[in-house]
Design a protein around this motif. Structure first.
Motif, PDB file in Angstrom:
ATOM      1  N   LEU A  79      47.791  45.234  56.915  1.00  0.00           N
ATOM      2  CA  LEU A  79      46.412  45.286  56.457  1.00  0.00           C
ATOM      3  C   LEU A  79      46.105  44.128  55.521  1.00  0.00           C
ATOM      4  CD1 LEU A  79      43.723  46.864  56.309  1.00  0.00           C
ATOM      5  CD2 LEU A  79      44.685  48.120  54.371  1.00  0.00           C
ATOM      6  N   TYR A  80      47.014  43.855  54.574  1.00  0.00           N
ATOM      7  CA  TYR A  80      46.800  42.751  53.635  1.00  0.00           C
ATOM      8  C   TYR A  80      46.770  41.410  54.359  1.00  0.00           C
ATOM      9  CZ  TYR A  80      47.974  46.236  50.068  1.00  0.00           C
ATOM     10  OH  TYR A  80      47.992  47.350  49.275  1.00  0.00           O
ATOM     11  N   VAL A  81      47.656  41.236  55.317  1.00  0.00           N
ATOM     12  CA  VAL A  81      47.702  39.970  56.052  1.00  0.00           C
ATOM     13  C   VAL A  81      46.438  39.783  56.877  1.00  0.00           C
ATOM     14  CG1 VAL A  81      48.882  38.725  57.903  1.00  0.00           C
ATOM     15  CG2 VAL A  81      50.218  39.838  56.109  1.00  0.00           C
ATOM     16  N   THR A  82      45.988  40.830  57.563  1.00  0.00           N
ATOM     17  CA  THR A  82      44.818  40.719  58.434  1.00  0.00           C
ATOM     18  C   THR A  82      43.542  40.472  57.634  1.00  0.00           C
ATOM     19  OG1 THR A  82      45.859  42.216  60.037  1.00  0.00           O
ATOM     20  CG2 THR A  82      43.490  41.859  60.235  1.00  0.00           C
ATOM     21  N   LEU A  83      43.251  41.368  56.691  1.00  0.00           N
ATOM     22  CA  LEU A  83      42.034  41.214  55.893  1.00  0.00           C
ATOM     23  C   LEU A  83      42.093  39.976  55.016  1.00  0.00           C
ATOM     24  CD1 LEU A  83      41.249  44.875  54.748  1.00  0.00           C
ATOM     25  CD2 LEU A  83      40.202  43.563  56.587  1.00  0.00           C
ATOM     26  N   GLU A 132      41.599  43.979  35.728  1.00  0.00           N
ATOM     27  CA  GLU A 132      41.415  45.324  35.172  1.00  0.00           C
ATOM     28  C   GLU A 132      39.949  45.589  34.869  1.00  0.00           C
ATOM     29  OE1 GLU A 132      42.827  49.017  34.069  1.00  0.00           O
ATOM     30  OE2 GLU A 132      44.167  47.369  34.637  1.00  0.00           O
ATOM     31  N   ASP A 133      39.258  44.614  34.259  1.00  0.00           N
ATOM     32  CA  ASP A 133      37.845  44.795  33.910  1.00  0.00           C
ATOM     33  C   ASP A 133      36.956  44.888  35.147  1.00  0.00           C
ATOM     34  OD1 ASP A 133      38.483  44.770  31.248  1.00  0.00           O
ATOM     35  OD2 ASP A 133      38.025  42.645  30.950  1.00  0.00           O
ATOM     36  N   LEU A 134      37.356  44.227  36.214  1.00  0.00           N
ATOM     37  CA  LEU A 134      36.580  44.284  37.458  1.00  0.00           C
ATOM     38  C   LEU A 134      36.837  45.564  38.250  1.00  0.00           C
ATOM     39  CD1 LEU A 134      36.893  40.581  38.710  1.00  0.00           C
ATOM     40  CD2 LEU A 134      34.889  41.677  37.692  1.00  0.00           C
ATOM     41  N   GLY A 135      37.753  46.397  37.778  1.00  0.00           N
ATOM     42  CA  GLY A 135      38.035  47.650  38.454  1.00  0.00           C
ATOM     43  C   GLY A 135      38.880  47.511  39.706  1.00  0.00           C
ATOM     44  N   MET A 136      39.575  46.391  39.852  1.00  0.00           N
ATOM     45  CA  MET A 136      40.388  46.182  41.052  1.00  0.00           C
ATOM     46  C   MET A 136      41.853  46.525  40.844  1.00  0.00           C
ATOM     47  SD  MET A 136      38.868  42.787  42.933  1.00  0.00           S
ATOM     48  CE  MET A 136      39.279  41.654  41.604  1.00  0.00           C
ATOM     49  N   ALA A 137      42.257  46.823  39.604  1.00  0.00           N
ATOM     50  CA  ALA A 137      43.658  47.166  39.364  1.00  0.00           C
ATOM     51  C   ALA A 137      44.025  48.440  40.120  1.00  0.00           C
ATOM     52  CB  ALA A 137      43.904  47.338  37.869  1.00  0.00           C
ATOM     53  N   THR A 139      44.284  48.811  43.252  1.00  0.00           N
ATOM     54  CA  THR A 139      43.553  48.927  44.513  1.00  0.00           C
ATOM     55  C   THR A 139      44.021  47.817  45.445  1.00  0.00           C
ATOM     56  OG1 THR A 139      41.705  47.473  43.905  1.00  0.00           O
ATOM     57  CG2 THR A 139      41.533  49.805  43.274  1.00  0.00           C
ATOM     58  N   ARG A 140      43.714  47.966  46.713  1.00  0.00           N
ATOM     59  CA  ARG A 140      44.102  46.946  47.684  1.00  0.00           C
ATOM     60  C   ARG A 140      43.394  45.620  47.426  1.00  0.00           C
ATOM     61  NH1 ARG A 140      46.871  49.768  51.586  1.00  0.00           N
ATOM     62  NH2 ARG A 140      46.287  51.957  51.890  1.00  0.00           N
ATOM     63  N   TRP A 141      42.201  45.678  46.845  1.00  0.00           N
ATOM     64  CA  TRP A 141      41.423  44.455  46.624  1.00  0.00           C
ATOM     65  C   TRP A 141      42.102  43.517  45.627  1.00  0.00           C
ATOM     66  CZ3 TRP A 141      38.437  43.903  50.460  1.00  0.00           C
ATOM     67  CH2 TRP A 141      37.783  44.985  51.029  1.00  0.00           C
ATOM     68  N   ALA A 142      42.978  44.053  44.778  1.00  0.00           N
ATOM     69  CA  ALA A 142      43.666  43.203  43.805  1.00  0.00           C
ATOM     70  C   ALA A 142      44.590  42.201  44.490  1.00  0.00           C
ATOM     71  CB  ALA A 142      44.466  44.067  42.830  1.00  0.00           C
ATOM     72  N   LEU A 143      45.001  42.485  45.714  1.00  0.00           N
ATOM     73  CA  LEU A 143      45.868  41.570  46.456  1.00  0.00           C
ATOM     74  C   LEU A 143      45.095  40.674  47.413  1.00  0.00           C
ATOM     75  CD1 LEU A 143      48.842  43.939  47.385  1.00  0.00           C
ATOM     76  CD2 LEU A 143      48.403  42.710  45.258  1.00  0.00           C
ATOM     77  N   ILE A 144      43.806  40.944  47.590  1.00  0.00           N
ATOM     78  CA  ILE A 144      43.017  40.207  48.574  1.00  0.00           C
ATOM     79  C   ILE A 144      41.989  39.289  47.915  1.00  0.00           C
ATOM     80  CG2 ILE A 144      41.391  40.454  50.500  1.00  0.00           C
ATOM     81  CD1 ILE A 144      42.788  43.064  51.215  1.00  0.00           C
ATOM     82  N   TRP A 210      54.740  39.456  46.842  1.00  0.00           N
ATOM     83  CA  TRP A 210      55.210  40.692  46.210  1.00  0.00           C
ATOM     84  C   TRP A 210      54.878  40.732  44.715  1.00  0.00           C
ATOM     85  CZ3 TRP A 210      58.542  40.241  42.119  1.00  0.00           C
ATOM     86  CH2 TRP A 210      59.189  39.025  41.977  1.00  0.00           C
ATOM     87  N   PHE A 211      54.754  39.546  44.086  1.00  0.00           N
ATOM     88  CA  PHE A 211      54.565  39.517  42.634  1.00  0.00           C
ATOM     89  C   PHE A 211      53.222  40.119  42.230  1.00  0.00           C
ATOM     90  CE2 PHE A 211      53.478  37.413  38.594  1.00  0.00           C
ATOM     91  CZ  PHE A 211      54.559  37.834  37.839  1.00  0.00           C
ATOM     92  N   SER A 212      52.166  39.786  42.972  1.00  0.00           N
ATOM     93  CA  SER A 212      50.850  40.340  42.654  1.00  0.00           C
ATOM     94  C   SER A 212      50.860  41.863  42.767  1.00  0.00           C
ATOM     95  CB  SER A 212      49.787  39.758  43.588  1.00  0.00           C
ATOM     96  OG  SER A 212      49.662  38.361  43.401  1.00  0.00           O
TER      97      SER A 212
END
Length: 291
Positions: A79-83, A132-137, A139-144, A210-212
């Motif tokens: 999913l991460y690779v595709t999106l 963290e402030d953007l609310g992405m912590a 969540t999948r969006w933090a890696l994308i 993997w680090f993110s």
């Protein structure tokens, strides 16, 4: 022109040297593959070079695929690779197209700011606070989202777009095309080699990332495959995969499970590379040389 004996000897030595370097580079992967297919006792006791599996068995792979974390990590990584790659190509194409057009204002200062980010950044803690402030912590969006565009890849694609004759853009606009039409129906079809290279660069980066995930994710169900692989290799957490194995064999199978997990984690991206290899050199050269 006939070639001298010295030139033939030079080519022969070069070929032998390249073959030797290829074997040295390939052997570690070959060793891991052989060890993962071998009897655990033989794999652990053997020292030195090995060239074939002894006591062929697929038990390590069976134990790996029985682990639900591996399956979940695989699905998350796909999913991460595709999106991620889709967003990367889209954003990089938009940026490269805008910065490659002659009539765009302030493109040089913007290009300077983009290159500036290759040498200086805010650092890990400010970046984490921003996520963290953007609310992405967690969540999948933090890696994308944070990795939506690479400055280095943007420069390569921009240089490739600049090599497309401007007369094609002018002709398309005379026929009523807007910038989106020019980009998707003129520029990108003529730049498929560099697009294939970008897919390879971004896809490999997402697959190996993997680090993110280690920094931003706390929910285990969101972990990518590489983070699961890190746990298995570094913390030796193979107990969940050896529940059906006798106590004396758990340590033995734990080692071959590590080898099998490496093959499972790296195999798909290695299989993808040959399909994109023919575009690789051409795409990089197009993106590196103008004209």
């Amino acid at each position: 022109m006939s070639r001298s004996r010295g030139e033939h000897l030079f080519d022969l030595l070069n070929s032998l040297l390249l073959i030797l370097l290829s074997l040295i580079t390939l052997y570690p992967f070959l060793f891991v593959l052989i060890a993962s297919l071998s009897d655990p006792k033989w794999a652990i006791q053997t020292r030195g070079l090995i060239w074939y599996p002894k006591g062929f068995t697929l038990e390590a792979y069976r134990l790996v695929f029985q682990n639900p974390s591996i399956i979940t990590g695989y699905l998350n990584t796909l999913l991460y690779v595709t999106l991620g790659t889709l967003l990367n190509i889209l954003m990089t194409s938009f940026g490269a197209y805008a910065l490659s057009r002659q009539q765009v204002m302030w493109k040089n200062p913007v290009m300077f700011l983009i290159v500036f980010t290759m040498f200086f950044n805010g650092g890990l803690i400010p970046t984490y606070l921003l996520i963290e402030d953007l609310g992405m912590a967690d969540t999948r969006w933090a890696l994308i989202i944070p990795a939506a565009m690479s400055a280095y890849n943007l420069i390569i694609m921009r240089t490739s777009f600049m090599s497309v004759p401007s007369s094609l853009e002018e002709s398309a606009k005379l026929d009523g095309a807007n910038d989106f039409t020019v980009l998707f129906r003129v520029i990108l079809p003529l730049s498929m080699p560099v697009v294939a290279v970008m897919i390879l660069f971004y896809g490999v980066a997402h697959w190996n990332s993997w680090f993110s995930a280690l920094i931003y994710l706390r929910t285990r169900d969101l972990y990518p495959l590489q983070l699961i692989l890190r746990e298995i290799l570094i913390t030796s957490s193979t107990e969940t995969m050896t529940t059906g194995v006798g106590g004396s064999d758990k340590m033995l199978f734990g080692e071959t499970i590590k080898y099998a997990t490496i093959i499972v984690a790296t195999g798909p991206i290695l299989l993808l590379y040959p399909f994109l290899q023919k575009y690789f050199v051409k795409g990089v050269m197009i993106g590196a040389i103008k004209g």
